[in-house]
Design a protein around this motif. Sequence first.
Motif, PDB file in Angstrom:
ATOM      1  N   LYS A 201       0.598  -1.053  -0.004  1.00  0.00           N
ATOM      2  CA  LYS A 201      -0.074   0.724   0.063  1.00  0.00           C
ATOM      3  C   LYS A 201       0.813   1.243  -0.359  1.00  0.00           C
ATOM      4  CE  LYS A 201      -3.976  -1.851   2.653  1.00  0.00           C
ATOM      5  NZ  LYS A 201      -4.938  -1.358   3.712  1.00  0.00           N
ATOM      6  N   ASN A 202       1.984   1.792   0.611  1.00  0.00           N
ATOM      7  CA  ASN A 202       3.043   2.134   1.194  1.00  0.00           C
ATOM      8  C   ASN A 202       4.303   2.717   0.329  1.00  0.00           C
ATOM      9  OD1 ASN A 202       0.268   3.559   3.059  1.00  0.00           O
ATOM     10  ND2 ASN A 202       1.784   2.049   4.286  1.00  0.00           N
ATOM     11  N   SER A 203       4.101   1.808  -0.956  1.00  0.00           N
ATOM     12  CA  SER A 203       5.823   1.476  -1.393  1.00  0.00           C
ATOM     13  C   SER A 203       4.911   1.371  -2.240  1.00  0.00           C
ATOM     14  CB  SER A 203       6.539   0.558  -0.602  1.00  0.00           C
ATOM     15  OG  SER A 203       7.742   0.889  -1.607  1.00  0.00           O
ATOM     16  N   THR A 204       5.288   2.265  -3.551  1.00  0.00           N
ATOM     17  CA  THR A 204       4.267   2.043  -4.972  1.00  0.00           C
ATOM     18  C   THR A 204       4.891   2.265  -5.927  1.00  0.00           C
ATOM     19  OG1 THR A 204       3.413   4.245  -5.277  1.00  0.00           O
ATOM     20  CG2 THR A 204       2.317   2.616  -4.419  1.00  0.00           C
ATOM     21  N   GLU A 205       6.190   2.582  -5.682  1.00  0.00           N
ATOM     22  CA  GLU A 205       7.209   3.275  -6.887  1.00  0.00           C
ATOM     23  C   GLU A 205       8.687   2.805  -7.438  1.00  0.00           C
ATOM     24  OE1 GLU A 205       6.947   5.492  -9.399  1.00  0.00           O
ATOM     25  OE2 GLU A 205       4.965   5.767  -8.241  1.00  0.00           O
ATOM     26  N   GLU A 206       9.325   2.056  -5.515  1.00  0.00           N
ATOM     27  CA  GLU A 206      10.339   1.472  -5.737  1.00  0.00           C
ATOM     28  C   GLU A 206      10.252  -0.215  -6.013  1.00  0.00           C
ATOM     29  OE1 GLU A 206      11.908  -0.402  -1.586  1.00  0.00           O
ATOM     30  OE2 GLU A 206      10.066   0.293  -0.891  1.00  0.00           O
ATOM     31  N   VAL A 207      11.090  -0.742  -6.915  1.00  0.00           N
ATOM     32  CA  VAL A 207      11.145  -2.298  -6.773  1.00  0.00           C
ATOM     33  C   VAL A 207      12.177  -2.754  -5.755  1.00  0.00           C
ATOM     34  CG1 VAL A 207      12.608  -3.833  -7.831  1.00  0.00           C
ATOM     35  CG2 VAL A 207      12.049  -2.365  -9.514  1.00  0.00           C
ATOM     36  N   ARG A 208      11.006  -3.329  -4.902  1.00  0.00           N
ATOM     37  CA  ARG A 208      11.586  -3.897  -3.488  1.00  0.00           C
ATOM     38  C   ARG A 208      11.892  -5.672  -3.615  1.00  0.00           C
ATOM     39  NH1 ARG A 208       9.051  -2.350   2.409  1.00  0.00           N
ATOM     40  NH2 ARG A 208       9.633  -0.664   1.659  1.00  0.00           N
ATOM     41  N   LEU A 209      12.942  -5.740  -2.470  1.00  0.00           N
ATOM     42  CA  LEU A 209      13.371  -7.286  -2.356  1.00  0.00           C
ATOM     43  C   LEU A 209      12.960  -8.003  -1.331  1.00  0.00           C
ATOM     44  CD1 LEU A 209      14.962  -9.148  -3.819  1.00  0.00           C
ATOM     45  CD2 LEU A 209      17.394  -8.149  -3.432  1.00  0.00           C
ATOM     46  N   ILE A 210      12.960  -8.992  -1.186  1.00  0.00           N
ATOM     47  CA  ILE A 210      12.638  -9.158   0.911  1.00  0.00           C
ATOM     48  C   ILE A 210      13.002 -10.896   0.531  1.00  0.00           C
ATOM     49  CG2 ILE A 210      10.696 -10.252   1.607  1.00  0.00           C
ATOM     50  CD1 ILE A 210       9.937  -7.752  -1.291  1.00  0.00           C
ATOM     51  N   GLY A 211      13.830 -11.062   1.711  1.00  0.00           N
ATOM     52  CA  GLY A 211      14.290 -12.392   1.705  1.00  0.00           C
ATOM     53  C   GLY A 211      13.157 -13.168   2.879  1.00  0.00           C
ATOM     54  N   ILE A 212      13.498 -14.481   2.017  1.00  0.00           N
ATOM     55  CA  ILE A 212      12.642 -15.098   3.528  1.00  0.00           C
ATOM     56  C   ILE A 212      14.068 -16.791   3.750  1.00  0.00           C
ATOM     57  CG2 ILE A 212      10.750 -17.094   4.148  1.00  0.00           C
ATOM     58  CD1 ILE A 212       8.811 -15.627   1.824  1.00  0.00           C
ATOM     59  N   TRP A 213      13.730 -16.572   4.988  1.00  0.00           N
ATOM     60  CA  TRP A 213      15.105 -17.448   5.555  1.00  0.00           C
ATOM     61  C   TRP A 213      14.370 -18.931   6.708  1.00  0.00           C
ATOM     62  CZ3 TRP A 213      18.428 -18.526   9.384  1.00  0.00           C
ATOM     63  CH2 TRP A 213      19.030 -17.122  10.533  1.00  0.00           C
TER      64      TRP A 213
END
Length: 431
Positions: A201-213
Amino acid sequence: MTSSSSSSTYFDIFLSSAEDTGKGLASHLYRSLYLRGIPTYLRDAKLEERPSSSLVYDARKYIQGSKFAVVVVSQSYPTSVWCLEELQILLNFHDQGRLYVLPIFYEVSFSDIRSQTGAVAEPFRKLGETYPDKVQAWRIALIKLTDIPGLDLHHLSEVDVVLNRVLLYKSEAIYPRETKGVGLLGLDRHMKALYQLLDLKNSTEEVRLIGIWGPGGVGKTTLARFAYDDLYNNFHTHVFVDKAENIYYQDLEKPRSEETLTSGGGIRSVSTGMIKSTVGHRKGLLVIDCVDNLEQLKAVAEILSWCGSGSRVILITQDKNLLTQFGVQHVYEVKSLRYDDALQLFSQSAFERQNPPTSFESLSLRAVQVASFLPLTLTILGSSLRNKNEEEWEKELQKLEGDRENTIMEIMKKSYTREDENDQIPSFILP
């Protein structure tokens, strides 16, 4: 070629295309599906000479008997009265949840179709002058179509991209997906935390990288798949790669080698070029599982450069250090289940009920300890013990109790051996 002459109105696939693709992409795809024994409907262009009322009846008849529709959108698609009428029927079934629609934007700009601009602007304007009472409904239909995740294709040779996606659906590797069940047990809190990191909802411009470990079998992939199933409609395109090692480099400008297919229709390897053509600088959701070395992350870095604003890329690994070295700032650790959740998950797998029978309570407690509270091992062990008597349980548990690491490996073998024999687990899921 057309299946319209058949007395049956049941088809797995409904192909919708304009006349110019009837002899190209759509006909190529039709032949490929036919050779695989998949009932497919493709309308002859000459049928458009018939009265519109008859055509609408035929379209509805064949669409309602289909499970899946592929809409090949070319430059002439939005200028074909019949295609636009057909599209409205398709979308109506799609909105009712009775049909899955896959748009293919073939040699045409996605934005031009959505806003009726560029090369399609003038032809569509003239069409509107001829049919002023219908043009607004057609505009809405084209916008709705572009809201559905699809593929951008630029070459006829890329028909295999579409074919593989349809085959995955046919083999039920993607649809229908289970959204509830034992796999989600105890993961609600994980999903809530993951969604906070995704920050849609709050981050529409960036390309966000998420890690699951987390350790193997803890439920990382289950968590990512449920998130993927729940969120992909928020993106223009989506990709799920089961094994990072199966991504290989290939330039789209060079001849493309064929991807390796499993017997179930999944893809065992995928080129960076193929992912690039799928993502195409659009807002996408990408999940890459089994990341285990920095070399694989080099391919990920290249993929990131193709993602459009608002994209989310999820990396799944057992090694937190890889995420740190790659500079992933949004990281979530999946830990083992709590005791009560672990017992419930095991009981559902072994007895198809929330709690074990009284006579199996102590044996079930031992089994949960043996499986180290890991969802996958709990499920596999429970399934392997189902319908066995107490004596058989005791014998199996005694064999497994001991070294934790070797025990987990032994339990996992029960599943992996079966998967290898069936060869039905796809490693690349197309949008």
